[in-house]
Scaffold this motif. Structure first.
Motif, PDB file in Angstrom:
ATOM      1  N   CYS A  62       0.830  -1.208   0.000  1.00 47.06           N
ATOM      2  CA  CYS A  62       0.000   0.000   0.000  1.00 47.06           C
ATOM      3  C   CYS A  62       0.862   1.255   0.000  1.00 47.06           C
ATOM      4  O   CYS A  62       0.544   2.236  -0.685  1.00 47.06           O
ATOM      5  CB  CYS A  62      -0.928   0.000   1.213  1.00 47.06           C
ATOM      6  SG  CYS A  62      -2.280  -1.194   1.103  1.00 47.06           S
ATOM      7  N   SER A  63       1.961   1.228   0.772  1.00 48.72           N
ATOM      8  CA  SER A  63       2.870   2.376   0.794  1.00 48.72           C
ATOM      9  C   SER A  63       3.466   2.624  -0.585  1.00 48.72           C
ATOM     10  O   SER A  63       3.506   3.768  -1.065  1.00 48.72           O
ATOM     11  CB  SER A  63       3.996   2.134   1.807  1.00 48.72           C
ATOM     12  OG  SER A  63       3.502   2.112   3.123  1.00 48.72           O
TER      13      SER A  63
ATOM     14  N   LYS B 248       6.984  -2.775  17.546  1.00 50.32           N
ATOM     15  CA  LYS B 248       6.052  -2.822  16.419  1.00 50.32           C
ATOM     16  C   LYS B 248       5.749  -1.404  15.969  1.00 50.32           C
ATOM     17  O   LYS B 248       5.524  -0.512  16.785  1.00 50.32           O
ATOM     18  CB  LYS B 248       4.762  -3.532  16.848  1.00 50.32           C
ATOM     19  CG  LYS B 248       3.785  -3.769  15.707  1.00 50.32           C
ATOM     20  CD  LYS B 248       2.553  -4.527  16.195  1.00 50.32           C
ATOM     21  CE  LYS B 248       1.578  -4.764  15.060  1.00 50.32           C
ATOM     22  NZ  LYS B 248       0.352  -5.472  15.514  1.00 50.32           N
ATOM     23  N   SER B 249       5.746  -1.200  14.671  1.00 48.83           N
ATOM     24  CA  SER B 249       5.509   0.139  14.134  1.00 48.83           C
ATOM     25  C   SER B 249       4.101   0.625  14.466  1.00 48.83           C
ATOM     26  O   SER B 249       3.129  -0.127  14.417  1.00 48.83           O
ATOM     27  CB  SER B 249       5.697   0.128  12.609  1.00 48.83           C
ATOM     28  OG  SER B 249       5.333   1.383  12.064  1.00 48.83           O
ATOM     29  N   GLY B 250       4.013   1.923  14.829  1.00 46.83           N
ATOM     30  CA  GLY B 250       2.709   2.537  15.069  1.00 46.83           C
ATOM     31  C   GLY B 250       2.061   3.011  13.783  1.00 46.83           C
ATOM     32  O   GLY B 250       0.940   3.517  13.796  1.00 46.83           O
ATOM     33  N   TRP B 251       2.794   2.848  12.652  1.00 47.97           N
ATOM     34  CA  TRP B 251       2.298   3.299  11.350  1.00 47.97           C
ATOM     35  C   TRP B 251       1.459   2.170  10.750  1.00 47.97           C
ATOM     36  O   TRP B 251       1.880   1.454   9.860  1.00 47.97           O
ATOM     37  CB  TRP B 251       3.481   3.664  10.474  1.00 47.97           C
ATOM     38  CG  TRP B 251       3.163   4.508   9.283  1.00 47.97           C
ATOM     39  CD1 TRP B 251       3.416   4.200   7.978  1.00 47.97           C
ATOM     40  CD2 TRP B 251       2.543   5.795   9.242  1.00 47.97           C
ATOM     41  NE1 TRP B 251       2.992   5.206   7.145  1.00 47.97           N
ATOM     42  CE2 TRP B 251       2.456   6.206   7.898  1.00 47.97           C
ATOM     43  CE3 TRP B 251       2.042   6.653  10.226  1.00 47.97           C
ATOM     44  CZ2 TRP B 251       1.888   7.415   7.516  1.00 47.97           C
ATOM     45  CZ3 TRP B 251       1.488   7.864   9.844  1.00 47.97           C
ATOM     46  CH2 TRP B 251       1.422   8.237   8.507  1.00 47.97           C
ATOM     47  N   SER B 252       0.224   2.021  11.248  1.00 48.38           N
ATOM     48  CA  SER B 252      -0.640   0.915  10.858  1.00 48.38           C
ATOM     49  C   SER B 252      -1.187   1.109   9.448  1.00 48.38           C
ATOM     50  O   SER B 252      -1.106   2.201   8.871  1.00 48.38           O
ATOM     51  CB  SER B 252      -1.803   0.794  11.845  1.00 48.38           C
ATOM     52  OG  SER B 252      -2.616   1.953  11.779  1.00 48.38           O
TER      53      SER B 252
ATOM     54  N   LYS C  32      -1.992   4.545   7.246  1.00 49.11           N
ATOM     55  CA  LYS C  32      -1.460   4.751   5.898  1.00 49.11           C
ATOM     56  C   LYS C  32      -2.583   5.125   4.927  1.00 49.11           C
ATOM     57  O   LYS C  32      -2.424   6.027   4.096  1.00 49.11           O
ATOM     58  CB  LYS C  32      -0.744   3.490   5.408  1.00 49.11           C
ATOM     59  CG  LYS C  32       0.573   3.201   6.130  1.00 49.11           C
ATOM     60  CD  LYS C  32       1.214   1.930   5.610  1.00 49.11           C
ATOM     61  CE  LYS C  32       2.521   1.634   6.343  1.00 49.11           C
ATOM     62  NZ  LYS C  32       3.167   0.397   5.858  1.00 49.11           N
ATOM     63  N   ILE C  33      -3.711   4.428   5.034  1.00 47.08           N
ATOM     64  CA  ILE C  33      -4.848   4.727   4.158  1.00 47.08           C
ATOM     65  C   ILE C  33      -5.367   6.136   4.443  1.00 47.08           C
ATOM     66  O   ILE C  33      -5.668   6.910   3.524  1.00 47.08           O
ATOM     67  CB  ILE C  33      -5.963   3.682   4.348  1.00 47.08           C
ATOM     68  CG1 ILE C  33      -5.492   2.306   3.834  1.00 47.08           C
ATOM     69  CG2 ILE C  33      -7.246   4.103   3.624  1.00 47.08           C
ATOM     70  CD1 ILE C  33      -6.435   1.168   4.142  1.00 47.08           C
TER      71      ILE C  33
ATOM     72  N   ILE D 284      -3.704  13.203   1.641  1.00 46.96           N
ATOM     73  CA  ILE D 284      -2.834  13.792   0.621  1.00 46.96           C
ATOM     74  C   ILE D 284      -3.605  14.071  -0.662  1.00 46.96           C
ATOM     75  O   ILE D 284      -3.514  15.155  -1.236  1.00 46.96           O
ATOM     76  CB  ILE D 284      -1.633  12.859   0.339  1.00 46.96           C
ATOM     77  CG1 ILE D 284      -0.668  12.882   1.537  1.00 46.96           C
ATOM     78  CG2 ILE D 284      -0.899  13.283  -0.935  1.00 46.96           C
ATOM     79  CD1 ILE D 284       0.449  11.867   1.440  1.00 46.96           C
ATOM     80  N   PHE D 285      -4.415  13.106  -1.107  1.00 51.39           N
ATOM     81  CA  PHE D 285      -5.108  13.273  -2.385  1.00 51.39           C
ATOM     82  C   PHE D 285      -6.244  14.293  -2.288  1.00 51.39           C
ATOM     83  O   PHE D 285      -6.548  14.977  -3.256  1.00 51.39           O
ATOM     84  CB  PHE D 285      -5.618  11.929  -2.905  1.00 51.39           C
ATOM     85  CG  PHE D 285      -4.570  11.163  -3.652  1.00 51.39           C
ATOM     86  CD1 PHE D 285      -4.390  11.361  -5.009  1.00 51.39           C
ATOM     87  CD2 PHE D 285      -3.725  10.287  -2.995  1.00 51.39           C
ATOM     88  CE1 PHE D 285      -3.389  10.687  -5.706  1.00 51.39           C
ATOM     89  CE2 PHE D 285      -2.723   9.605  -3.683  1.00 51.39           C
ATOM     90  CZ  PHE D 285      -2.559   9.808  -5.042  1.00 51.39           C
TER      91      PHE D 285
END
Length: 303
Positions: A136-137, A205-209, A213-214, A220-221
């Motif tokens: 997804c990234s 564990k990354s907090g960037w779930s 991200k979605i 951004i869009f």
């Protein structure tokens, strides 16, 4: 006189990383013989014991480390913004606290800055982590490059060094819904990249779930491009055109062939025309709102 290099680490759920990362950075300060170095950590409302770990190392190295803590979680960009504001350096480096980005690459980034480049970032050529989140990234970065900024790197970036003047401009123009990367690229008088492979996270564990991200991609869009709105307009125009053709064709065939059942084609065409008209109205409303949003954003007219 040595220049000052400020290293900013946004901290969120890094309780297990800090005891590894801070000693590692301190052990490798000899990578910067021509600089004085300061380390700045900003706790982004982390729910674990990250702040306690930060205080422990700040107390141990008071001349080297400065820290701050947010009352709650405001996001990585807010932590970077405040870290830049705290920084006293001629140049500021930003790196994640989990050491997935190679700290040893900083001297190469600084070398390009010394040659006059305002923003030098590590561009992810590849990443060790796999899975849906990474996919997804990568998709989001490619979409940003295609539809928003052609100069945006395919792998994105959040590991970089920035000139003091660029940091000041970033602080001034940063708003809640900005993208840190897009804003830096738009403000930088010049920028270059160095390719690297992002390492796999070894601690915590990354907090960037995936959900975050979605959410970031949608933000951004919505903020930086009217591409989704124009897609609605395009779909509406196609529906309107096809519906008009179907309406005329259905009426003509029913009249010529004396088959009333063919009027259903005309009916379907009418439905498409009405639907297309609704999509076009939505497109126009969206365009008006987007233009108003552009007027409200704190983006500079020129740099």
């Amino acid at each position: 006189m040595k220049k000052l290099f400020s290293i900013v680490l946004p901290i969120y759920k890094n309780e297990l990383n800090i005891p590894v990362t801070i000693p590692y950075i301190i052990e490798h300060l000899d990578l910067f013989p021509d600089y004085q170095v300061e380390i700045i950590m900003v706790n982004d409302g982390s729910p674990d014991n990250s702040y306690e770990e930060m205080k422990k190392y700040q107390k141990q190295y008071p001349e080297l480390i400065r820290i701050a803590s947010f009352a709650r979680n405001y996001g990585q960009r807010a932590a970077v913004n405040y870290g830049m504001k705290m920084a006293k350096g001629d140049v500021v480096g930003v790196i994640s606290a989990d050491l997935q980005d190679p700290f040893e690459l900083f001297p190469e980034l600084l070398k390009k800055w010394e040659q006059g480049t305002a923003l030098v970032y590590g561009e992810r050529e590849a990443r060790a982590e796999k899975g849906l989140g990474a996919a997804c990234s990568n998709l989001m970065h490619r979409m940003i490059q295609k539809h928003i900024n052609a100069g945006y790197p395919k792998g994105g970036f959040d590991f970089f060094v920035a000139d003091r003047k660029l940091c000041d401009a970033f602080i001034e123009h940063d708003t809640k819904n900005n993208s840190m990367q897009l804003l830096l690229l738009s403000l930088a008088s010049s920028h270059e990249s160095i390719l690297y492979t992002r390492r796999k996270r070894t601690e915590g564990k990354s907090g960037w779930s995936l959900a975050r991200k979605i959410d970031q991609a949608l933000n951004i869009f919505v903020t930086y491009t009217d591409y989704p709105i124009r897609m609605i307009g395009t779909i509406g125009a196609w529906q309107l055109g096809i519906g008009c053709i179907a309406l005329i064709l259905g009426i003509v065939l029913a009249a010529v062939l004396k088959q009333p059942v063919l009027l259903t084609i005309a009916g379907a065409g009418l439905v498409l025309m009405v639907s297309g008209g609704i999509w076009i109205v939505l497109f126009l409303i969206g365009e008006y709102n987007y233009k108003n949003l552009e007027s409200l954003k704190k983006m500079p007219r020129y740099v």
